[in-house]
Enzyme design. Structure first.
Site, PDB file in Angstrom:
ATOM      1  CD  GLU A   5      -1.898  -2.524   1.626  1.00  0.00           C
ATOM      2  OE1 GLU A   5      -0.753  -2.630   1.962  1.00  0.00           O
ATOM      3  OE2 GLU A   5      -2.561  -3.302   1.362  1.00  0.00           O
ATOM      4  CG  HIS A  31      -9.633  -7.265   8.086  1.00  0.00           C
ATOM      5  ND1 HIS A  31      -9.279  -7.241   8.548  1.00  0.00           N
ATOM      6  CD2 HIS A  31      -9.961  -7.173   7.494  1.00  0.00           C
ATOM      7  CE1 HIS A  31      -8.035  -7.885   8.414  1.00  0.00           C
ATOM      8  NE2 HIS A  31      -8.829  -7.840   7.096  1.00  0.00           N
TER       9      HIS A  31
HETATM   10  C1  LIG Z   1      -1.999  -4.768   4.017  1.00  0.00           C
HETATM   11  C2  LIG Z   1      -3.913  -5.296   4.088  1.00  0.00           C
HETATM   12  N1  LIG Z   1      -3.741  -5.178   2.442  1.00  0.00           N
HETATM   13  C3  LIG Z   1      -4.349  -5.876   2.117  1.00  0.00           C
HETATM   14  C4  LIG Z   1      -5.285  -7.029   2.437  1.00  0.00           C
HETATM   15  C5  LIG Z   1      -6.359  -8.213   1.968  1.00  0.00           C
HETATM   16  N2  LIG Z   1      -5.716  -9.129   1.647  1.00  0.00           N
HETATM   17  C6  LIG Z   1      -6.038  -9.772   2.604  1.00  0.00           C
HETATM   18  S1  LIG Z   1      -5.765 -11.537   2.113  1.00  0.00           S
HETATM   19  C7  LIG Z   1      -4.309 -10.547   1.056  1.00  0.00           C
HETATM   20  C8  LIG Z   1      -3.908 -12.542   0.171  1.00  0.00           C
HETATM   21  C9  LIG Z   1      -2.495 -12.100   1.104  1.00  0.00           C
HETATM   22  O1  LIG Z   1      -2.249 -13.616   0.441  1.00  0.00           O
HETATM   23  P1  LIG Z   1      -0.443 -13.887   0.729  1.00  0.00           P
HETATM   24  O2  LIG Z   1       0.066 -13.249   1.420  1.00  0.00           O
HETATM   25  O3  LIG Z   1       0.259 -14.592  -0.604  1.00  0.00           O
HETATM   26  O4  LIG Z   1      -1.021 -14.757   1.566  1.00  0.00           O
HETATM   27  P2  LIG Z   1      -2.174 -15.887   1.639  1.00  0.00           P
HETATM   28  O5  LIG Z   1      -3.238 -15.948   1.204  1.00  0.00           O
HETATM   29  O6  LIG Z   1      -2.021 -16.566   0.385  1.00  0.00           O
HETATM   30  O7  LIG Z   1      -2.549 -17.249   3.147  1.00  0.00           O
HETATM   31  C10 LIG Z   1      -5.203  -9.276   0.860  1.00  0.00           C
HETATM   32  C11 LIG Z   1      -4.396  -8.362  -0.455  1.00  0.00           C
HETATM   33  C12 LIG Z   1      -5.314  -6.964   3.951  1.00  0.00           C
HETATM   34  N3  LIG Z   1      -5.567  -7.807   5.252  1.00  0.00           N
HETATM   35  N4  LIG Z   1      -3.860  -6.055   4.477  1.00  0.00           N
END
Ligand SMILES: Cc1ncc(C[n+]2csc(CCOP(=O)(O)OP(=O)(O)O)c2C)c(N)n1
Lengths: 327, 353
Positions: free
Chosen positions: A60, A129
């Protein structure tokens, strides 16, 4: 006029402004191939392609700052934050760069940029959240902060925000994306800085903005059953604030309740309540009430999370206190 | 790809990690006493997640619920390499598996998912926020990448206690995050700090190939993350996350380095999530074939087969284990169901110490 959802109204605004001005581009997490976490950007990647619609890494601070830089040299970025909770990682670029560059360059630089995404409580998400963070942004001179509670306003305000030469923070709401309302076929703008009377009345002024406005309109119906004619003002713009609209109404009704889903301490709602107390002191018949969220992090449990937020019952009670009515 | 055999990666002089962890052949000389609990934990996580999905479907659980199906070997294999009397674990929101691997009981986890007062966070945290301070499991974080600096601080404390307070047993801290999280500044800032201050942190990328709907290669300059260790002058490793023994051995080795050589380690564990990102994601960004090809490499099936081949397990024994686990999971549902809602006033509790 067609019934349109807030989601689609925002989508139309983005689409029309991107078609109108090739400097407008869009970036954020999942905005492209996934069509947006809440589908606001649906179809735009297909229509405009990269680099006008960009899926970013989860970074971000980086992509928000990139957009600020692009805005200073001629582009007009629209940054989608998946939610405002994640905007906290980017807030340095918003407060220290976007809000400051014009002033500290003595007017040499402009930052025409829109930061948008869902803000405020959603459901079953617990405390990281489900936060109403607008007060952090409204606090900062150099930013404009705007909101909406209808599809009509959503579209008109987003279009104006994109055309504005300042950094504009647009507060959306996850829970409201599917609300529908009338949106005209022909192009229109809703100016930033103008409140809207969503229900005229003469006995008490209920002042709110964003998602709670719909609940406040229910409160007005509830009060009508007791013979109270409430006026409901949707501020729409938090900064600049349409103070005249507020005072004009309160000088007519002599009573005011401010409804804001922020926490109560040092919040935008408490600021509005203070403004009314100060500037309408002579005409007020009662204290100004503020109905905010409870001063707690949002719990996951659903009964609790509903009770944390402003409710019809809480606002009716506050209105009755101001009207000196039996509860 | 998750199925490639793993290899060591770090070219940084003096910090090379051997390829050994990945050469686990068969059951690798482990006995049944060691292997059976690993199998059982993976099955428990799988059955727990299946039940959670079912309960979500009937609206007993709400909000974001991120399931761990497919990734079981990562949490189980790595946490088996720890001593949780001194070591710590932190992860993100896909946390039910880590909670169980750390020894949390299914009951308080399920009750938390139901938002009940008997939940581990008294109904205030939900799916993304499991905690068990006693078991050294520090969550359960909903902000992508936010646990990485925090874990670095836990590792800092382990260094501090040893150096300043004279404590003997220097623990290590395991920090899990996704392939999406690795692009946050928090990751890069933390690894540099950990390297400069020689902190016993093991940073584990659970590389399940997707951050929500985004495939790694669309948003990352590199697909194999272990190379990033080089920039911070720490050892890097790549592990096969579908083989619980490869994970166990790799993390055992990493933990040894962290304890003895006082260095953080970055580990890229290739894995795959079978379900959508969360319950609300239909996962249209990948094909059924792709998911099925990974399911053929299922971590539970792999270990089960290895044990059967080594004559340590029979199908009947496996079925018995599975049936026992199902009873435990159903019991957690019954417990959650019959527990009370938290009192409304408790929203004002636990804000200040
Ligand atoms: C700072 C932040 N940005 C965006 C999100 C929304 N978000 C939640 S999970 C996610 C994807 C994360 O993917 P990854 O780190 O690969 O973990 P996985 O879900 O595959 O375990 C996003 C964009 C968030 N929770 N926090």
């Amino acid at each position: 006029m067609a019934e349109t959802s807030i989601r689609d109204a925002l989508n139309q605004a983005l689409d029309e402004e991107m078609a109108r001005d090739e400097r407008v581009f869009l970036l954020g997490e999942e905005v492209g191939e996934y069509n947006g976490a809440y589908k606001v950007t649906r179809g735009l990647l297909d229509k405009y392609g990269a680099p006008r619609v960009l899926d970013t890494p989860i970074a971000e601070l980086g992509f928000t700052g990139l957009a600020v830089g692009a805005a200073t040299v001629g582009l007009r970025p629209v940054v989608e934050w998946m939610t405002f909770n994640f905007a906290l990682l980017a807030i340095d670029q918003v407060i220290n760069n976007a809000a400051k560059l014009r002033h500290m360059s003595g007017g040499q630089l402009n930052v025409p940029i829109v930061f948008r995404g869902p803000n405020g409580p959603a459901e079953y998400l617990s405390s990281q959240h489900s936060q109403a963070l607008q007060s952090l942004f409204v606090h900062v001179p150099g930013l404009k902060v705007v909101s909406f509670s209808t599809p009509y306003d959503a579209k008109g305000i987003l279009k104006s925000a994109i055309r504005d030469d300042n950094p504009v923070v647009l507060l959306e709401s996850e829970m409201a994306y599917s609300w529908t309302g009338e949106v005209p076929e022909e192009e229109y703008l809703v100016p930033l800085g103008k409140a809207d009377i969503k229900r005229p009345g003469s006995d008490i002024t209920l002042i709110s903005y964003s998602k709670p406005v719909r609940m406040v309109l229910q409160v007005a119906d509830e009060l009508a059953k007791s013979g109270v004619d409430a006026e409901v003002i949707d501020l729409r713009s938090l900064r600049p604030l349409d103070e005249d609209a507020i005072y004009e109404s309160v000088r007519k009704t002599n009573r005011a309740v401010v409804i804001d889903e922020s926490w109560p301490v040092a919040s935008f709602g408490s600021h509005v309540a203070w403004l009314i107390s100060r500037n309408c002191f002579d005409t007020l018949d009662a204290q100004v009430e503020l109905v905010s969220s409870e001063d707690v992090p949002m719990p996951y449990n659903h009964r609790m999370e509903l009770q944390v937020q402003p409710t019809v019952d809480k606002v009716v009670a506050a209105a009755k206190r101001v009207l000196y009515m039996e509860q | 790809m998750a199925r490639e055999r793993t290899e060591a990666v770090n070219e940084s002089p003096g910090k090379k990690v051997s390829t050994e962890p990945n050469q686990v052949v068969g059951v690798g000389g482990y006995d049944k006493k060691f292997l059976l609990p690993l199998l059982r934990k993976m099955v428990l996580i799988r059955r727990f997640e299946e039940k959670a999905a079912q309960m979500y479907g009937v609206r007993k659980i709400g909000g974001f619920c991120h399931l761990y199906n497919g990734q079981e070997a990562v949490a189980v294999g790595s946490i088996a390499a720890l001593d949780l009397t001194t070591d710590y674990v932190l992860t993100a929101y896909r946390d039910h598996g880590h909670a169980i691997a750390c020894g949390m009981e299914p009951r308080p986890i399920m009750a938390e998912l139901f938002g009940k007062v008997t939940g581990s966070s008294r109904g205030k945290g939900g799916s993304m926020h499991m905690f068990d301070a006693e078991k050294h499991f520090l969550g359960g974080n909903g902000i992508v990448g936010a646990q990485i600096p925090m874990a670095t601080g836990v590792a800092f404390t382990q260094m501090y206690r040893r150096k300043v307070m004279g404590e003997k047993a220097g623990g290590v801290t395991l920090c899990y995050f996704g392939d999406g999280a690795i692009h946050q500044g928090a990751f890069h800032e933390s690894l540099n700090l950990a390297s400069v201050w020689k902190l016993p942190a093991i940073y584990i990328v659970e590389n399940n190939q997707f951050g929500m709907g985004t495939a790694v290669k669309r948003v990352s300059a590199v697909e194999d993350f272990a190379v990033k260790a080089t920039a911070f002058d720490m050892p890097g490793m790549t592990l096969d996350g579908m083989n619980v023994l490869a994970v166990y051995e790799g993390i055992k080795k990493a933990a040894g380095l962290a304890r003895k050589d006082e260095t953080p380690v970055l580990v890229d564990i290739k894995t795959y999530r079978y379900k959508g990102h969360s319950m609300s994601d239909p996962a249209k960004y990948r094909t059924r074939d792709e998911v099925e090809s990974y399911q053929e490499q299922d971590p539970i099936l792999i270990l089960k087969k290895l044990m059967i081949d080594a004559k340590m397990l029979s199908d009947a024994e496996y079925k018995k284990l599975d049936d026992e686990v199902k009873v435990i999971v159903q019991d957690s549902v019954d417990f959650a169901e019959s527990s009370d809602q938290p009192p409304l006033e408790s929203m004002y509790e636990d804000i200040y110490a």
